[in-house]
Write an enzyme that holds these catalytic residues in place. Structure first.
Site, PDB file in Angstrom:
ATOM      1  CG  HIS A  50      45.218  40.517  41.669  1.00 31.76           C
ATOM      2  ND1 HIS A  50      43.892  40.884  41.615  1.00 31.76           N
ATOM      3  CD2 HIS A  50      45.215  39.153  41.796  1.00 31.76           C
ATOM      4  CE1 HIS A  50      43.129  39.813  41.711  1.00 31.76           C
ATOM      5  NE2 HIS A  50      43.908  38.744  41.822  1.00 31.76           N
ATOM      6  CD  GLU A  51      48.359  36.950  41.075  1.00 30.16           C
ATOM      7  OE1 GLU A  51      48.268  36.188  42.062  1.00 30.16           O
ATOM      8  OE2 GLU A  51      47.522  36.968  40.165  1.00 30.16           O
ATOM      9  CG  HIS A  96      45.956  36.281  45.742  1.00 25.25           C
ATOM     10  ND1 HIS A  96      44.729  36.208  46.371  1.00 25.25           N
ATOM     11  CD2 HIS A  96      45.679  36.479  44.408  1.00 25.25           C
ATOM     12  CE1 HIS A  96      43.763  36.344  45.485  1.00 25.25           C
ATOM     13  NE2 HIS A  96      44.310  36.517  44.287  1.00 25.25           N
ATOM     14  CG  HIS A 134      44.646  36.423  52.371  1.00 28.05           C
ATOM     15  ND1 HIS A 134      43.472  36.505  51.667  1.00 28.05           N
ATOM     16  CD2 HIS A 134      44.268  36.201  53.656  1.00 28.05           C
ATOM     17  CE1 HIS A 134      42.439  36.361  52.476  1.00 28.05           C
ATOM     18  NE2 HIS A 134      42.902  36.156  53.693  1.00 28.05           N
ATOM     19  CD  GLU A 140      40.763  36.340  43.137  1.00 28.76           C
ATOM     20  OE1 GLU A 140      41.485  37.345  43.013  1.00 28.76           O
ATOM     21  OE2 GLU A 140      41.183  35.183  42.973  1.00 28.76           O
ATOM     22  CE1 TYR A 191      39.504  36.887  39.747  1.00 24.69           C
ATOM     23  CE2 TYR A 191      38.116  34.990  39.297  1.00 24.69           C
ATOM     24  CZ  TYR A 191      39.361  35.537  39.530  1.00 24.69           C
ATOM     25  OH  TYR A 191      40.468  34.730  39.552  1.00 24.69           O
TER      26      TYR A 191
END
Length: 286
Positions: A78-79, A82, A85, A108, A221
Site C-alpha cells: 500500500h505504502e 504512494h 505515485h 488511495e 477509502y
C-alpha cells in the site's frame, strides 16, 4: 536512501527514503510523505521529487532477521504505491504532483490496488519461505491464506460505511456543533454493530483520519476501493500481474499525471472505458 533511475532511457527519476523499522519516539503508523514534490522551473528544467516511506516493522534481532507477516506485506505494498505515485509523477506544478490529487476520493486508489498483490500466489511464491530452512511456502498453506481474504468482509465494509457516514455527519450541520461522542455511539448502534462497548469511552478519538487530512472525505477509502478493484481486475488480473505493458500503462496514465488532470480522464485512459463498480461487487460477493 535510494536513487531511482528509468531503465528504458537511463534517466534519473528521483530519490526515495525508506525508514521501515520501529524505534522509540518515532511516528507510530505507516505513511508516505513528499519531502520535495517534483515541478518545472521557470527555465523549463525539471526538479526531481524526493519522497519518504515510513513504517514500523519489527527489526532484526541477534537471533533472527527482520521478518514480515502477511499484514505487513499488505502495508508495504500500500505504502509503496504512494511512494511510486510521488516518484513517478511528472507535473509542471508541485501542487498537483504525485499524491496531491484534486480528488481526495481517488488518491488511495493506486495504493489500494497494489494490495491485491498480497493475495496473488505467483507474487507470494517469489519470497515467502522459511527463514531458517529456505523451504518455500506450501500450496496448502498458500491456499489457506488466500481463503481468509473475505473473512468478516461484510463487517469490514460496514465499518467503513459507518465511519464515512459519521464523518459526513459531523462535517455537515448548520452550526457545526455536535456531541460527537453521542453521535458516534448512536450511529454505531443504528448500523447494527453487535457490541458498541462502553458509551462513556470517547471512541471517536481513535479515528485519527477524520482530523488528519480526510475531514469530510473519509468515504474516499471505500470509493477508492471500488476504483482500485476495477483497475486491478480489468488490466492486471486479466493480462497478468507482471505484464510489462500493463505496468507501463499504469505508470503513464495513473502515476505520471498525479493530480494535474481529472482522475476520470486518467482512469478512462488506463481502462479503455469509463470506470464502474462491477469488479468491486464481484470481489465482495465471493
Amino acid at each position: 536512501m535510494y536513487e531511482v533511475w528509468d531503465k528504458s532511457d537511463n534517466k534519473f527519476v528521483g530519490h526515495a527514503y525508506l525508514d521501515l523499522f520501529v524505534r522509540k519516539g518515532k511516528y507510530s503508523g505507516a505513511a508516505v510523505w513528499a519531502v520535495r514534490p517534483g515541478f518545472e522551473r521557470l527555465d523549463g528544467t525539471h526538479v526531481h521529487p524526493v519522497s519518504a516511506m515510513v513504517a514500523n516493522f519489527a527489526g532484526p534481532t541477534s537471533t533472527r532477521p527482520a521478518l514480515m507477516s502477511h499484514g505487513d506485506i499488505k502495508i508495504i505494498l500500500h505504502e509503496l504505491a504512494h511512494l511510486f505515485h510521488n516518484i513517478c509523477s511528472v507535473t509542471k506544478w508541485s501542487r498537483f504532483h504525485g499524491t496531491s490529487c484534486r480528488e481526495t476520493d481517488y488518491v488511495e486508489a493506486p495504493s489500494q490496488m497494489m494490495e491485491n498483490w498480497a493475495w496473488e500466489p505467483a507474487f507470494l511464491r517469489q519470497f515467502a519461505k522459511h527463514y531458517k530452512t529456505g523451504e518455500p511456502i506450501s500450496d496448502k498453506m498458500l491456499q489457506n491464506l488466500i481463503n481468509t481474504r473475505n473473512d468478516e468482509l461484510g463487517m469490514d465494509k460496514l465499518s467503513q460505511l459507518f465511519l464515512g457516514m459519521f464523518d459526513l455527519s459531523i462535517h455537515n450541520s448548520a452550526n457545526g456543533k455536535h456531541n460527537v461522542s453521542e453521535l458516534f455511539n448512536s450511529m454505531q448502534a443504528d448500523m447494527a454493530f453487535s457490541n458498541c462497548g462502553d458509551a462513556k469511552v470517547f471512541k471517536v478519538a481513535n479515528c485519527e483520519h477524520l482530523m488528519g487530512g480526510y475531514a469530510g472525505t473519509y468515504y474516499s477509502y471505500l470509493w477508492a476501493e471500488i476504483i482500485s478493484a476495477d483497475m486491478f481486475a480489468t488490466r492486471f488480473k486479466a493480462h497478468g500481474i507482471d505484464n510489462p505493458k500493463t505496468g507501463m500503462d499504469f505508470r503513464r496514465e495513473i502515476l505520471l499525471p498525479g493530480g494535474s488532470r481529472d482522475a476520470s480522464v486518467s482512469l478512462e485512459q488506463f481502462l479503455g472505458r469509463k470506470p464502474n463498480s462491477d469488479a468491486f461487487f464481484k470481489m465482495i460477493s465471493h
